[in-house]
Write an enzyme that holds these catalytic residues in place. Sequence first.
Site, PDB file in Angstrom:
ATOM      1  N   SER A 369     -13.510  -0.027  -4.175  1.00  0.00           N
ATOM      2  CA  SER A 369     -12.174   0.328  -4.642  1.00  0.00           C
ATOM      3  C   SER A 369     -12.193   0.671  -6.129  1.00  0.00           C
ATOM      4  O   SER A 369     -12.948   1.522  -6.563  1.00  0.00           O
ATOM      5  CB  SER A 369     -11.201  -0.810  -4.319  1.00  0.00           C
ATOM      6  OG  SER A 369      -9.871  -0.396  -4.475  1.00  0.00           O
ATOM      7  N   ASP A 649     -10.537   1.338   2.291  1.00  0.00           N
ATOM      8  CA  ASP A 649     -10.863   0.355   1.271  1.00  0.00           C
ATOM      9  C   ASP A 649     -11.348  -0.944   1.927  1.00  0.00           C
ATOM     10  O   ASP A 649     -10.711  -1.460   2.846  1.00  0.00           O
ATOM     11  CB  ASP A 649      -9.591   0.102   0.450  1.00  0.00           C
ATOM     12  CG  ASP A 649      -9.839  -0.665  -0.820  1.00  0.00           C
ATOM     13  OD1 ASP A 649     -10.586  -1.646  -0.787  1.00  0.00           O
ATOM     14  OD2 ASP A 649      -9.258  -0.281  -1.863  1.00  0.00           O
TER      15      ASP A 649
END
Length: 818
Positions: A369, A649
Amino acid sequence: MPPAGWGSSSRESRDAVRRTRKCQAGVAEDSQEVAPQARVPGTCLLTIRILQAHDLPSKDLVTPSDCYVTLWLPTASSHRFQTRTVKNSRSPIWNQSFYFRIHRQLKNVVELKLFDQDLLTKDDTILSVLFDTGTLRAGEFRRDSFSLSPQSKERLEVEFRLQSLTECAEQLVNNGILVARELSCLHVWLDKAEHQKESEGRVQLVVPGSWEGPQEASIGTGSFCFHCPACWEQELNIHLQDAPQEQLKVPLRAVPSGQLVRLVFPTSQEPLMKVELKKEDGLRELAVRLGCEPCAEERAFLSRRKQVVAKALQQVLQLEGDLQEDEIPVVAVMATGGGIRAMTSLYGQLAGLRELGLLDCISYITGASGSTWALANLYEDPEWSQKDLKGPTEFLKTQLTKSKLGVLAPSQLRRYREELAERAHLGHPTCFTNLWALINEALLHDEPHDHKLSDQREALSHGQNPLPIYCALNTKGQNLTTFEFGEWVEFSPYEIGFPKYGAFIPSELFGSEFFMGRLMKRLPESRICFLEGIWSNLYAASLQDSLYWTSEPSQFWDHWAQNRATLDKEQVPLLKIEEPPTASGRIAEFFTDLLTWRPLAQATHNFLYGLHFHKDYFQHPHFSTWKDTKLDGLPNQLTPAEPYLCLLDVGYFINTSCPPLLRPTRDVDLILSLDYNLNGAFQQLQLLGRFCKEQGIPFPPISPSPEEQLQPSECHLFADPECPEAPVVLHFPLVNDSFREHSAPGVRRTPEEKEAGEVNLSSSDSPYHYTKVTYSPEDADKLLLLTHYNICNNRERLLEALREAVQRRRQRGPPKPE
């Protein structure tokens, strides 16, 4: 024109595959399980005879069922075969036989489904059976009766017969998990017959199960190409669109390999159509590397990097004499996600490591991320870790504090639209994540950057920087939550792939189209911002994923652990019978679909598409160690069956980038865990520990004391002396401990400096919440100084951990010769 890749006449595409083979070199040496590229016997003829059913229930409660049976064996055919429908019978008799050519090195699982036909609504499923044909012996004739339970009256009777075929051996390449099969390439040319009038008639050409799918064109407009598994019983279908009842069917097994075959299609209407066919068989070079070891380029990098690490360790630890190669530990930095907060914090901590002279001791850096944004920026400079980071940090502060309103200005939106249209024209699937990637790039940069992931190889060319690895999760687009299906995917400048399957491609080929391990259509490598959009993809989340993020993760993990315990006791089913859904089950299924639907799912061409599973894949040590989902025992439903990947993610499962470092083939000794979570200093690391325990992956127990939980410090060490395979973890949570009182290690703050030591890290009103995309200059400085200080203030603990890592390597001794 035929697609670029195997079987095409495109020299550019063939050369592109050869250029990428430097990363693929040594497929056989990467894994002893990879079979040589030779013809493997084991082809059999499987006959399935659907006999009859007994005592079937009536779904409409008025008349008996109208029943039929479907058969699906994806390792032998793309067809779902179907018996005839027997009307108004509770004990229908079919006595229909179906034939499949299978290879016994594959996991051949046939799906049988018994349906009650309904003309007004969806046909009702009465019985669903998964049958592993690997339980049959060559020459065996078996009759089985399937029912939901021993007490059930309804049952389906089926006969199976397996016969060896000596005339057909097939070229296979496998790593013990996935299998790449031999492909056939069929070239087709259409032309009108001589002395016939011009015609605008159009035709459709279909080879069921081919990568290309149906193709349409006018007669005489060019050539066509179809790729499909060589041993499948396929045929070419040519349909006249103006006369659908007229079609030409050509069995491909009747077409001699390498010879040009000419046919005339006599139609009821002029003109006649000439058809020329040429089939090419044989196993061509794979573009997917099947192997569980790191690729040859990564191994070569580690050899170079060890020299840098040895010199740095000798200097910071003041060692006498040179370190031998087997005494050099593998040290890694693991950074979590956390949006702008993670990116900023990683800059501060890397600057601290460089100031202490420890950055050259690191071999790997992994990110997820927001921390991937920092790595992507830094690796644009091939010598970044050898330079002072003040310049990159000042540029970062400029981007953090600038106004972000312009990212949605009309001129920017036009640019986004133009670039997305160009990507769609090239062949990339259209999805919202690509728009997010461009917006995210505008948030972090003033201008578009033409940097690509493969460009980062220059930063590794002489071992001058650690190897960066970026993480994502592959999920299902619908019907399953991330906890039910989530597979780790790792991205490095050399390769992108699935450790679970032992399947990787060169990074420049990510996004291109593949089939059965071959490169079919090469697309230009995407700018790295589109990968950053994947690594921080918040928009492939389902409602269930969002609930996880906004609630207590442990309740989801308790449920996941229960499912895992059930799966661990289960082997790949020799026979699995599924109960049809009831009315209440359909209601539950509706709400499950609602919870698991991903309305803005990301889509990327799946480079595993078409690959099959080895018969013993479930017992493979790398697969069984890294199995992540309840579908792992159902090969027909796993990722190679999907045309697209759905990547998101990793924070929707665990906010960590650690899994690439836990692969036994990387043999990491020490992990510097850089955690940017605001909700608990140990929460995500403890979840990672639970994950590793459930998976059987060596990892130290994460058991902070009650005092540490209540008042976490800047650095915590976790080790397992009883398990030498487990890495030592030095954990740095995002806390403001002694920084309140000290502006530098050992330097107390003056009264005027007290305000600079107050850093708000609350989970509710922090200026560093992940939704914040703009920081004030003061907040940016505080976070950078805090994270830099937390590293520098623990110099002695870092040095002691490095000494212990060297000592562990020395005690282990040199590797044993193979």
